[in-house]
Scaffold this active site. Structure first.
Site, PDB file in Angstrom:
ATOM      1  N   HIS A  12     -61.151 -18.615  13.849  1.00 37.12           N
ATOM      2  CA  HIS A  12     -62.444 -18.429  14.532  1.00 37.12           C
ATOM      3  C   HIS A  12     -62.697 -19.457  15.629  1.00 37.12           C
ATOM      4  CE1 HIS A  12     -64.565 -20.947  11.111  1.00 37.12           C
ATOM      5  NE2 HIS A  12     -64.110 -21.747  12.055  1.00 37.12           N
ATOM      6  N   HIS A  59     -70.972 -24.446  12.616  1.00 38.05           N
ATOM      7  CA  HIS A  59     -70.474 -25.671  13.247  1.00 38.05           C
ATOM      8  C   HIS A  59     -71.641 -26.556  13.689  1.00 38.05           C
ATOM      9  CE1 HIS A  59     -67.215 -22.743  13.309  1.00 38.05           C
ATOM     10  NE2 HIS A  59     -66.410 -23.776  13.248  1.00 38.05           N
ATOM     11  N   HIS A 193     -55.486 -27.550  12.202  1.00 37.35           N
ATOM     12  CA  HIS A 193     -56.044 -28.213  13.380  1.00 37.35           C
ATOM     13  C   HIS A 193     -56.862 -29.421  12.949  1.00 37.35           C
ATOM     14  CE1 HIS A 193     -59.423 -25.667  12.101  1.00 37.35           C
ATOM     15  NE2 HIS A 193     -60.234 -26.356  12.872  1.00 37.35           N
ATOM     16  N   GLU A 240     -60.592 -26.103   6.332  1.00 32.30           N
ATOM     17  CA  GLU A 240     -61.490 -24.965   6.176  1.00 32.30           C
ATOM     18  C   GLU A 240     -60.736 -23.693   5.788  1.00 32.30           C
ATOM     19  OE1 GLU A 240     -63.335 -24.723  10.008  1.00 32.30           O
ATOM     20  OE2 GLU A 240     -61.681 -23.614  10.919  1.00 32.30           O
TER      21      GLU A 240
END
Length: 421
Positions: A12, A59, A193, A240
């Site tokens: 995403h 976020h 990441h 995540e």
């Protein structure tokens, strides 16, 4: 009963939404992303799920750290696009399925998942970035969405095992929903990441491949890992990917992998995955047993005369009114209300029925309509009505009459020293 037709997993990153908004799907750097998304687009177009259970993380857009929950379920009728700093993307709001959401929420709570619930919150790229690449939206989204936000940014966060167990509970919730609808589970996030600190830019292509293989074939092994181990292998933010375990836990033990793709253009390993459910049937009615478990805690409450449990359905339908009352905890707004309540009614877009109940201080009708008592006592503090005045009015008594039913004849309020109207 509702049927889970499959699970989808997608990354995403903001990159995806940027490419959609600027028509870069066929440009060199972005084209491999959308090549990987194309089979999911086709699968969704062919299978036409009635609802997507959409697992994502915010976020720090609509969910801030002063009240941060592990699992937050949306129970609204629709969800708008959030402004993440440069204005919201030009996408239509996506329709929710409030009834399905409430059913899932009740089921998860009965399975001892202590959920939080949200309404009237816009959602950021965690949801809309991949969604805008998976479905047409120019004329409105073709399906409804039930958003499930996982708090993975402020530690401690849920463990991989807890996420998998949430998925298992989610399966029970969906399969016990009484309507005959088809549901797909979408998990977003990851893969490897890290976007902060000196380790910023970390990727691990080998682990990304191993993670997807284990997710398909042996997901329980992934539940044995700690969050620190996920962070080491996939980056702190890449951890995540545990949200993918929610999706996997909601599927049958055996699944058919219909598609898998991976591309690392810059900061994040962007992956897509389609798993079709292979659920078996049992000769006993476990769904009916689960529905009975869900209903157990509130069974019989409807028989209590003059009682109005503040359910999620009442909360959602009376949200505008309750929000209006809640704002009166702010001194400046209290002062404005005392000067010109009609102007504030107009700003809040209250209905004439709502305005009239407030003007009349009709405490009983307000409760019956869906106002929370704990907002009415705040409203009472603003207008000079004590808690006992409100209690008496709800009973249809004068204050003197109600006082005679009490052991002590005292009045009180949540008001401080501020003068009332």
């Amino acid at each position: 009963m509702a049927n889970i037709i499959g699970g989808l997993a997608v990354s995403h990153t903001p990159t995806i939404g940027f490419a959609v908004d600027h028509d870069k799907q066929k440009e060199g750097a972005w084209e491999p992303i959308f090549d990987g998304f194309a089979p999911i687009q086709q699968w969704l177009a062919e299978n036409k799920p009635d609802a997507l259970i959409y697992i994502f993380n915010d976020h720090v857009t609509s969910f801030f750290f002063d009240h941060y929950s592990a699992f937050s379920l949306g129970i609204d009728h629709e969800y708008h696009v959030a402004d993440e700093g440069g204005g919201p993307r030009a996408l239509p709001a996506v329709k929710g399925d409030a009834a399905l959401s409430r059913h899932i929420g009740t089921s998860l709570m009965s399975d001892e998942f202590d959920m939080s619930f949200f309404m009237d919150k816009p959602l950021d790229h965690g949801l809309f970035s991949p969604l805008s690449a998976l479905m047409p939206f120019r004329d409105g989204w073709p399906t409804r969405v039930v958003p499930l936000q996982v708090g993975v940014l402020q530690f401690p966060i849920p463990s991989a095992k807890r996420c998998y167990k949430l998925g298992q509970a989610l399966r029970r919730a969906i399969e016990s929903y009484p309507e005959d609808i088809n549901v797909a589970i979408v998990a977003t996030g990851g893969l490897s990441h890290q976007v902060h600190g000196e380790r910023c830019g970390f990727n691990n292509v080998e682990w990304d491949a191993q993670f997807m293989s284990l997710l398909v074939n042996d997901p329980l092994r992934l539940t044995e890992m700690t969050i620190a181990e996920y962070a080491e292998l996939s980056g702190v933010e890449g951890a995540e990917e545990i949200m993918w375990l929610v999706m996997r836990g909601a599927l049958s033990a055996n699944v058919v992998k219909k598609h898998q793709a991976y591309y690392l253009p810059s900061m994040t390993g962007i992956a897509t995955l389609i798993l079709e459910n292979q659920a078996g049937t049992l000769p006993v009615n476990t769904v009916k047993r689960h529905q009975a478990k869900m209903a157990e805690q509130l069974a019989g409450i409807e028989k209590l005369p003059g009682s109005y449990p503040f359910t999620q359905a009442r909360s959602l339908e009376a949200l505008r009114l309750n929000r209006f009352l809640h704002q009166l905890i702010k001194p400046a707004l209290r002062e404005r209300f005392r000067r010109d309540e009609q102007a504030m009614f107009a700003e809040a877009k209250l209905s004439e029925q709502e305005c009239d109940m407030i003007r009349q201080r009709d405490w009983r009708k307000l409760i019956q309509y869906g106002a929370s008592f704990f907002l009415l006592e705040k409203f009472g503090a603003v207008t000079g009505a004590s808690n006992l005045d409100i209690y008496a009015a709800m009973k249809g008594m004068s204050l003197d009459e109600f006082m005679k039913t009490r052991n002590q004849q005292v009045t009180y309020s949540v008001a401080g020293k501020e003068p009332t109207a």
